[in-house]
Write a protein that holds these residues in place. Structure first.
Motif, short mmCIF file in Angstrom:
data_model
loop_
_atom_site.label_atom_id
_atom_site.label_comp_id
_atom_site.label_asym_id
_atom_site.label_seq_id
_atom_site.Cartn_x
_atom_site.Cartn_y
_atom_site.Cartn_z
N GLU A 94 0.84 -1.20 0.00
CA GLU A 94 0.00 0.00 0.00
C GLU A 94 0.88 1.25 0.00
OE1 GLU A 94 -4.32 -0.21 1.81
OE2 GLU A 94 -3.04 0.91 3.15
N TYR A 133 1.53 7.09 -6.65
CA TYR A 133 0.51 8.05 -7.09
C TYR A 133 0.77 9.45 -6.55
CZ TYR A 133 -2.16 4.73 -9.78
OH TYR A 133 -2.54 3.84 -10.76
N TYR A 164 -0.81 12.85 -13.77
CA TYR A 164 -2.06 12.11 -13.99
C TYR A 164 -3.23 13.09 -14.14
CZ TYR A 164 -5.26 8.13 -13.52
OH TYR A 164 -6.21 7.16 -13.75
N GLY A 200 -11.33 5.14 -4.64
CA GLY A 200 -10.09 5.21 -5.44
C GLY A 200 -10.30 6.24 -6.53
N CYS A 201 -10.71 7.44 -6.08
CA CYS A 201 -11.15 8.50 -7.01
C CYS A 201 -10.01 9.14 -7.75
CB CYS A 201 -11.93 9.57 -6.25
SG CYS A 201 -10.95 10.44 -5.00
N GLY A 202 -8.76 8.90 -7.30
CA GLY A 202 -7.63 9.56 -7.94
C GLY A 202 -7.78 11.06 -7.84
N ARG A 241 -11.52 12.87 -11.52
CA ARG A 241 -12.07 13.22 -12.85
C ARG A 241 -13.45 12.62 -13.09
NH1 ARG A 241 -10.92 9.18 -16.96
NH2 ARG A 241 -10.14 7.33 -15.92
N ASP A 283 -9.34 8.25 -1.64
CA ASP A 283 -8.18 7.70 -2.34
C ASP A 283 -7.01 7.58 -1.37
OD1 ASP A 283 -7.43 7.34 -5.50
OD2 ASP A 283 -5.66 7.82 -4.29
N LEU A 284 -6.19 6.58 -1.68
CA LEU A 284 -5.01 6.30 -0.86
C LEU A 284 -3.98 7.43 -0.89
CD1 LEU A 284 -3.88 3.79 0.64
CD2 LEU A 284 -2.92 3.04 -1.55
N MET A 301 -3.11 12.82 -4.85
CA MET A 301 -4.26 12.69 -5.76
C MET A 301 -5.47 13.39 -5.13
SD MET A 301 -3.38 11.12 -8.56
CE MET A 301 -4.15 9.78 -9.48
N GLY A 317 -7.91 7.82 2.21
CA GLY A 317 -8.23 6.60 2.95
C GLY A 317 -7.97 5.38 2.09
N SER A 318 -8.03 4.23 2.75
CA SER A 318 -7.75 2.96 2.06
C SER A 318 -9.04 2.20 1.80
CB SER A 318 -6.83 2.10 2.92
OG SER A 318 -6.78 0.78 2.40
N LEU A 319 -9.12 1.60 0.63
CA LEU A 319 -10.27 0.76 0.29
C LEU A 319 -10.37 -0.44 1.22
CD1 LEU A 319 -10.12 0.58 -3.62
CD2 LEU A 319 -11.10 2.35 -2.18
N TRP A 354 -13.29 2.64 -10.09
CA TRP A 354 -12.88 2.77 -11.48
C TRP A 354 -11.36 2.59 -11.57
CZ3 TRP A 354 -16.10 2.30 -15.24
CH2 TRP A 354 -15.75 2.68 -16.54
N TYR A 355 -10.96 1.38 -11.90
CA TYR A 355 -9.53 1.03 -12.01
C TYR A 355 -8.79 1.30 -10.69
CZ TYR A 355 -10.52 0.46 -16.93
OH TYR A 355 -11.07 0.04 -18.12
N SER A 356 -9.44 1.07 -9.57
CA SER A 356 -8.78 1.33 -8.29
C SER A 356 -8.46 0.05 -7.52
CB SER A 356 -9.62 2.27 -7.42
OG SER A 356 -10.89 1.74 -7.18
C1 LIG Z 1 -5.43 4.04 -12.07
S1 LIG Z 1 -5.78 5.19 -10.81
C2 LIG Z 1 -7.50 5.51 -11.13
C3 LIG Z 1 -7.97 6.78 -10.47
C4 LIG Z 1 -9.41 7.18 -10.83
N1 LIG Z 1 -10.38 6.17 -10.46
C5 LIG Z 1 -9.49 7.50 -12.31
O1 LIG Z 1 -10.10 6.72 -13.06
O2 LIG Z 1 -8.92 8.51 -12.71
C6 LIG Z 1 -5.84 4.16 -9.36
C7 LIG Z 1 -6.18 4.95 -8.10
O3 LIG Z 1 -6.53 4.01 -7.09
C8 LIG Z 1 -5.96 4.44 -5.88
N2 LIG Z 1 -5.79 3.26 -5.02
C9 LIG Z 1 -5.09 2.14 -5.29
N3 LIG Z 1 -5.17 1.27 -4.27
C10 LIG Z 1 -5.95 1.87 -3.32
C11 LIG Z 1 -6.40 1.50 -2.03
N4 LIG Z 1 -6.06 0.32 -1.48
N5 LIG Z 1 -7.16 2.36 -1.35
C12 LIG Z 1 -7.52 3.56 -1.88
N6 LIG Z 1 -7.13 3.97 -3.11
C13 LIG Z 1 -6.36 3.13 -3.82
C14 LIG Z 1 -4.64 5.07 -6.28
O4 LIG Z 1 -4.12 5.93 -5.30
C15 LIG Z 1 -5.02 5.77 -7.57
O5 LIG Z 1 -5.42 7.09 -7.35
#
Ligand SMILES: C[S@@+](CC[C@H](N)C(=O)[O-])C[C@H]1O[C@@H](n2cnc3c(N)ncnc32)[C@H](O)[C@@H]1O
Length: 216
Positions: free
Chosen positions: A6, A13, A20, A55-57, A60, A76-77, A81, A97-99, A115-117
């Protein structure tokens, strides 16, 4: 995800947050089938749904969800971001925060949008993350997951090295059936699923899976 994994994801990121956020301001990388799945997800949620962008990054997707009638917030972690999410999309609350351990009461949201998180979550930690996302959904609520399809772990640090960032970042590919089986094992039936081959400049197949937390 171990604490060390983590930490690597967070650090990666944090380092690339501005790159990004400046590269992807809205839905530049998305293709029509994924956007249709987002619309379908929103349609399943009812009126004015509360949605967690998990995992909003850099945030966007928050305006896209809001434009379709949702009341979104992000988590988001990566603090960097989240800094960009707050700066670029101040209308929507975003927190760090963490998922795997959300600071959210049970059954808070009508929808959880990942979304890809979960792509940086190793297979042996994925069920725990899915259970945590399900925990914060109300009964009858829906969870959406988007991810690259395939098998195994890929080192994607090189993507960012090309832009001058040296980061360590691992992405885990999996199949839609694998994710569906995991969700169903948690008592979450899958209600919609997209799996398609690469389009445009993409190198990998993509998937979107939507599951429902059964009503009581
Ligand atoms: C590929 S990016 C996608 C971000 C956003 N969803 C987008 O589509 O633009 C992955 C995101 O997931 C977050 N992430 C990954 N593992 C995570 C976790 N365990 N808890 C929270 N966020 C996490 C990362 O910090 C990163 O911002």
């Amino acid at each position: 995800m171990s604490q060390q994994e983590e930490e690597l994801t967070r650090a990666a990121y944090d380092a690339v947050a501005d790159l990004y956020a400046d590269t992807f301001t809205a839905t530049e990388p998305e293709q029509p089938p994924e956007l249709a799945m987002i619309d379908h997800f929103v349609a399943l949620l009812g009126d004015g749904p509360r949605v967690l962008d998990a995992g909003c990054g850099a945030g966007r997707m928050l305006p896209r969800l809001a434009a379709r009638g949702c009341r979104p917030c992000g988590v988001d972690l990566s603090p960097e971001m989240v800094r960009r999410a707050r700066a670029d999309h101040p209308a929507y609350p975003s927190t760090t925060g963490s998922l795997a351990d959300l600071d959210v009461a049970d059954e808070t949201f009508d929808g959880v949008f990942s979304w890809y998180s979960t792509i940086h979550t190793p297979d042996d930690h994925l069920d725990a993350v899915l259970a945590e996302l399900a925990r914060v959904l109300r009964p009858g609520g829906h969870l959406l997951l988007a991810f690259q399809v395939g098998e195994g772990a890929r080192d994607i640090g090189a993507v960012f090295a090309a832009h001058g960032h040296r980061v360590s970042l691992t992405r885990y590919h999996r199949g839609a059936q694998d994710v569906a089986t995991r969700l169903e094992g948690l008592g979450m039936p899958v209600v919609a699923r997209l799996e398609r081959g690469p389009l445009g400049s993409e190198q990998d197949p993509q998937a979107v899976v939507i599951a429902r937390r059964p009503a009581r």
